[in-house]
Design a protein around this motif. Structure first.
Motif, PDB file in Angstrom:
ATOM      1  N   GLY A  17       0.509  -1.353   0.121  1.00  0.00           N
ATOM      2  CA  GLY A  17       0.197  -0.247  -0.046  1.00  0.00           C
ATOM      3  C   GLY A  17       0.814   1.408   0.001  1.00  0.00           C
ATOM      4  O   GLY A  17       0.517   2.228  -0.688  1.00  0.00           O
ATOM      5  N   LEU A  18       1.947   1.223   0.534  1.00  0.00           N
ATOM      6  CA  LEU A  18       2.980   2.552   0.851  1.00  0.00           C
ATOM      7  C   LEU A  18       3.936   2.549  -0.471  1.00  0.00           C
ATOM      8  O   LEU A  18       4.245   3.511  -0.755  1.00  0.00           O
ATOM      9  N   PHE A  19       4.179   1.334  -0.874  1.00  0.00           N
ATOM     10  CA  PHE A  19       5.235   1.558  -1.947  1.00  0.00           C
ATOM     11  C   PHE A  19       4.704   1.946  -3.101  1.00  0.00           C
ATOM     12  O   PHE A  19       5.639   2.721  -4.096  1.00  0.00           O
ATOM     13  N   THR A  20       3.416   1.552  -3.614  1.00  0.00           N
ATOM     14  CA  THR A  20       2.948   2.040  -4.875  1.00  0.00           C
ATOM     15  C   THR A  20       2.833   3.343  -4.936  1.00  0.00           C
ATOM     16  O   THR A  20       2.825   4.137  -3.931  1.00  0.00           O
ATOM     17  N   PRO A  21       2.883   4.195  -6.011  1.00  0.00           N
ATOM     18  CA  PRO A  21       3.092   5.801  -6.270  1.00  0.00           C
ATOM     19  C   PRO A  21       1.781   6.361  -5.749  1.00  0.00           C
ATOM     20  O   PRO A  21       0.576   6.006  -5.813  1.00  0.00           O
ATOM     21  N   GLY A  22       1.888   7.313  -4.645  1.00  0.00           N
ATOM     22  CA  GLY A  22       1.236   8.145  -4.119  1.00  0.00           C
ATOM     23  C   GLY A  22       1.541   9.523  -3.876  1.00  0.00           C
ATOM     24  O   GLY A  22       2.779   9.767  -4.267  1.00  0.00           O
ATOM     25  N   PRO A  23       0.811  10.420  -3.116  1.00  0.00           N
ATOM     26  CA  PRO A  23       1.405  11.878  -3.032  1.00  0.00           C
ATOM     27  C   PRO A  23       3.070  11.746  -2.297  1.00  0.00           C
ATOM     28  O   PRO A  23       4.054  12.386  -2.626  1.00  0.00           O
ATOM     29  N   ASN A  24       3.365  10.730  -1.303  1.00  0.00           N
ATOM     30  CA  ASN A  24       4.560  10.772  -0.523  1.00  0.00           C
ATOM     31  C   ASN A  24       5.525  10.315  -1.513  1.00  0.00           C
ATOM     32  O   ASN A  24       6.747  10.841  -1.681  1.00  0.00           O
ATOM     33  N   LYS A 123      -4.206   8.980   0.644  1.00  0.00           N
ATOM     34  CA  LYS A 123      -3.685   7.463   0.457  1.00  0.00           C
ATOM     35  C   LYS A 123      -3.557   6.835   1.698  1.00  0.00           C
ATOM     36  O   LYS A 123      -3.817   5.589   1.816  1.00  0.00           O
ATOM     37  N   VAL A 124      -2.816   7.452   2.469  1.00  0.00           N
ATOM     38  CA  VAL A 124      -2.437   6.917   3.768  1.00  0.00           C
ATOM     39  C   VAL A 124      -3.502   6.778   4.711  1.00  0.00           C
ATOM     40  O   VAL A 124      -3.680   5.526   5.318  1.00  0.00           O
ATOM     41  N   TRP A 125      -4.440   7.507   4.727  1.00  0.00           N
ATOM     42  CA  TRP A 125      -5.873   7.330   5.455  1.00  0.00           C
ATOM     43  C   TRP A 125      -6.558   6.031   4.943  1.00  0.00           C
ATOM     44  O   TRP A 125      -7.057   5.336   5.700  1.00  0.00           O
ATOM     45  N   LEU A 148      -0.123  -0.976  14.383  1.00  0.00           N
ATOM     46  CA  LEU A 148      -0.451  -0.337  13.100  1.00  0.00           C
ATOM     47  C   LEU A 148       0.694   0.784  13.091  1.00  0.00           C
ATOM     48  O   LEU A 148       1.411   0.766  12.013  1.00  0.00           O
ATOM     49  N   ALA A 149       1.003   1.539  14.251  1.00  0.00           N
ATOM     50  CA  ALA A 149       1.947   2.709  14.223  1.00  0.00           C
ATOM     51  C   ALA A 149       3.274   1.960  13.711  1.00  0.00           C
ATOM     52  O   ALA A 149       4.033   2.534  12.920  1.00  0.00           O
ATOM     53  N   THR A 150       3.842   1.020  14.593  1.00  0.00           N
ATOM     54  CA  THR A 150       4.923   0.221  14.108  1.00  0.00           C
ATOM     55  C   THR A 150       5.239  -0.252  12.605  1.00  0.00           C
ATOM     56  O   THR A 150       6.127  -0.226  12.029  1.00  0.00           O
ATOM     57  N   ALA A 151       4.006  -0.939  12.362  1.00  0.00           N
ATOM     58  CA  ALA A 151       3.951  -1.535  11.075  1.00  0.00           C
ATOM     59  C   ALA A 151       4.218  -0.526   9.727  1.00  0.00           C
ATOM     60  O   ALA A 151       5.026  -0.669   8.939  1.00  0.00           O
ATOM     61  N   PHE A 152       3.484   0.774   9.874  1.00  0.00           N
ATOM     62  CA  PHE A 152       3.404   1.854   8.973  1.00  0.00           C
ATOM     63  C   PHE A 152       4.674   2.720   8.846  1.00  0.00           C
ATOM     64  O   PHE A 152       5.376   2.827   8.003  1.00  0.00           O
ATOM     65  N   SER A 153       5.305   2.845  10.278  1.00  0.00           N
ATOM     66  CA  SER A 153       6.547   3.760  10.233  1.00  0.00           C
ATOM     67  C   SER A 153       7.765   2.760   9.823  1.00  0.00           C
ATOM     68  O   SER A 153       8.609   3.323   9.133  1.00  0.00           O
ATOM     69  N   SER A 154       8.031   1.536  10.534  1.00  0.00           N
ATOM     70  CA  SER A 154       8.949   0.948   9.852  1.00  0.00           C
ATOM     71  C   SER A 154       8.983   0.450   8.389  1.00  0.00           C
ATOM     72  O   SER A 154       9.871   0.443   7.835  1.00  0.00           O
ATOM     73  N   LEU A 155       8.027   0.034   7.859  1.00  0.00           N
ATOM     74  CA  LEU A 155       7.879  -0.226   6.207  1.00  0.00           C
ATOM     75  C   LEU A 155       8.036   1.166   5.610  1.00  0.00           C
ATOM     76  O   LEU A 155       8.759   1.155   4.340  1.00  0.00           O
ATOM     77  N   ASN A 156       7.505   2.015   6.104  1.00  0.00           N
ATOM     78  CA  ASN A 156       7.465   3.351   5.424  1.00  0.00           C
ATOM     79  C   ASN A 156       8.897   3.953   5.227  1.00  0.00           C
ATOM     80  O   ASN A 156       9.410   4.731   4.571  1.00  0.00           O
ATOM     81  N   LEU A 157       9.634   3.717   6.231  1.00  0.00           N
ATOM     82  CA  LEU A 157      11.082   4.081   6.345  1.00  0.00           C
ATOM     83  C   LEU A 157      11.841   3.518   4.997  1.00  0.00           C
ATOM     84  O   LEU A 157      12.705   4.044   4.435  1.00  0.00           O
ATOM     85  N   VAL A 159      10.336   2.290   2.506  1.00  0.00           N
ATOM     86  CA  VAL A 159       9.899   2.756   1.275  1.00  0.00           C
ATOM     87  C   VAL A 159      10.387   4.257   0.859  1.00  0.00           C
ATOM     88  O   VAL A 159      10.606   4.385  -0.295  1.00  0.00           O
ATOM     89  N   CYS A 160      10.499   5.133   1.879  1.00  0.00           N
ATOM     90  CA  CYS A 160      10.745   6.407   1.703  1.00  0.00           C
ATOM     91  C   CYS A 160      12.383   6.550   1.178  1.00  0.00           C
ATOM     92  O   CYS A 160      12.827   7.413   0.222  1.00  0.00           O
ATOM     93  N   LEU A 161      13.158   5.853   1.964  1.00  0.00           N
ATOM     94  CA  LEU A 161      14.667   5.615   1.404  1.00  0.00           C
ATOM     95  C   LEU A 161      14.648   5.055   0.242  1.00  0.00           C
ATOM     96  O   LEU A 161      15.482   5.725  -0.716  1.00  0.00           O
ATOM     97  N   PHE A 162      14.049   4.222  -0.260  1.00  0.00           N
ATOM     98  CA  PHE A 162      14.030   3.574  -1.659  1.00  0.00           C
ATOM     99  C   PHE A 162      13.873   4.719  -2.560  1.00  0.00           C
ATOM    100  O   PHE A 162      14.472   4.915  -3.659  1.00  0.00           O
ATOM    101  N   TRP A 163      12.711   5.502  -2.550  1.00  0.00           N
ATOM    102  CA  TRP A 163      12.289   6.448  -3.279  1.00  0.00           C
ATOM    103  C   TRP A 163      12.891   7.775  -3.331  1.00  0.00           C
ATOM    104  O   TRP A 163      13.326   8.413  -4.523  1.00  0.00           O
TER     105      TRP A 163
END
Length: 200
Positions: A17-24, A123-125, A148-157, A159-163
Motif C-alpha cells: 500500500g505504501l510502496f505504490t505511487p501516491g503523494p508521498n 492514500k495514507v488514510w 499499526l503505527a509500528t508497521a506503518f513507520s518501519s515499512l515506510n522508512l 519505502v521512503c529511503l528507496f524512492w
C-alpha cells in the motif's frame, strides 16, 4: 502476543500500500532529484513519523469519527486536494536545471510540514483504514494503535529511503535542462492526479 504484533499479512499489505505511487512517493522522488538525498532527509523522516501517527490514531477510532462527520470530512478533502495541487504547481514551475535554486524560497518540505501533510494525505488514510479493518488482531485499542503505527513507520522508512534514493540517482540521467524540465512536469502531473484520490 508477539505473532499478533508482527503479523506478516499486515506487513505485506502495508508495504504494498505504501510502496505504490501516491503523494508521498512522488514528492520524495522529486525532492531527492531536485534537492539531493541529504537535504530531503527531514522531509523523509517527517513522512515516516506522520504516517505512523496517522495509522495509530486510525486504530484508536479517530478515522471513523472523521468519516462520520460529513462537514469535517468535506473540509479535510478540500484542504487535501488544494494542498496537493499547490505542491504540484510548485513542481510544474520549478527550474529546468538539476539541483538549481528556483528562488530564495526553494527548499525541501520540512519535517513538521511532512508530518502534518499525512493528516490530509488520502492514500495514507485509505491504507490505514483498510489495514485497521482487515488486519486487526482483536486486541485493546492501545495495542492495535501501537501495532499499526509500528508497521506503518518501519515499512515506510524502507519505502521512503528507496524512492528518495531513486530520485537522487535520476539526476545523473537528467543532465540536460530540457530532460529535467520534462521530468519535473511529469511528476507535477502525477502529483496533481493524486488529488483525485481525495474525492473517491
Amino acid at each position: 502476543m508477539l505473532h499478533l504484533y508482527f503479523d506478516p499479512l499486515l506487513y505485506g499489505f502495508v508495504f504494498l500500500g505504501l510502496f505504490t505511487p501516491g503523494p508521498n512517493v512522488i514528492m520524495l522522488t522529486a525532492s531527492g532529484a531536485r534537492f539531493g538525498f541529504w537535504r530531503t532527509l527531514p522531509h523523509l523522516f517527517g513522512v515516516v513519523v506522520g504516517v505512523g501517527i496517522t495509522a495509530g490514531v486510525t486504530a484508536m477510532g479517530v478515522g471513523a469519527a472523521v468519516q462520520a462527520s460529513s462537514l469535517l470530512n468535506l473540509i479535510l478533502r478540500l484542504g487535501a486536494g488544494g494542498f496537493i495541487l499547490w505542491m504540484a504547481w510548485g513542481l510544474w514551475k520549478a527550474s529546468g536545471r538539476p539541483r538549481a535554486a528556483d528562488g530564495p524560497d526553494a527548499k525541501p518540505l520540512s519535517f513538521r510540514g511532512a508530518v502534518l501533510f499525512q493528516w490530509i494525505n488520502p492514500k495514507v488514510w485509505a491504507v490505514a483504514f483498510a489495514a485497521s479493518a482487515g488486519y486487526g488482531a482483536g486486541q485493546a485499542a492501545w495495542f492495535e494503535a501501537a501495532r499499526l503505527a509500528t508497521a506503518f513507520s518501519s515499512l515506510n522508512l524502507i519505502v521512503c529511503l528507496f524512492w528518495t534514493a531513486a530520485g537522487t540517482l535520476l539526476t545523473a540521467l537528467l543532465a540536460a535542462p530540457r530532460a529535467w524540465k520534462v521530468f519535473l512536469r511529469i511528476m507535477a502531473v502525477l502529483l496533481g492526479f493524486t488529488a483525485l484520490l481525495v474525492f473517491r
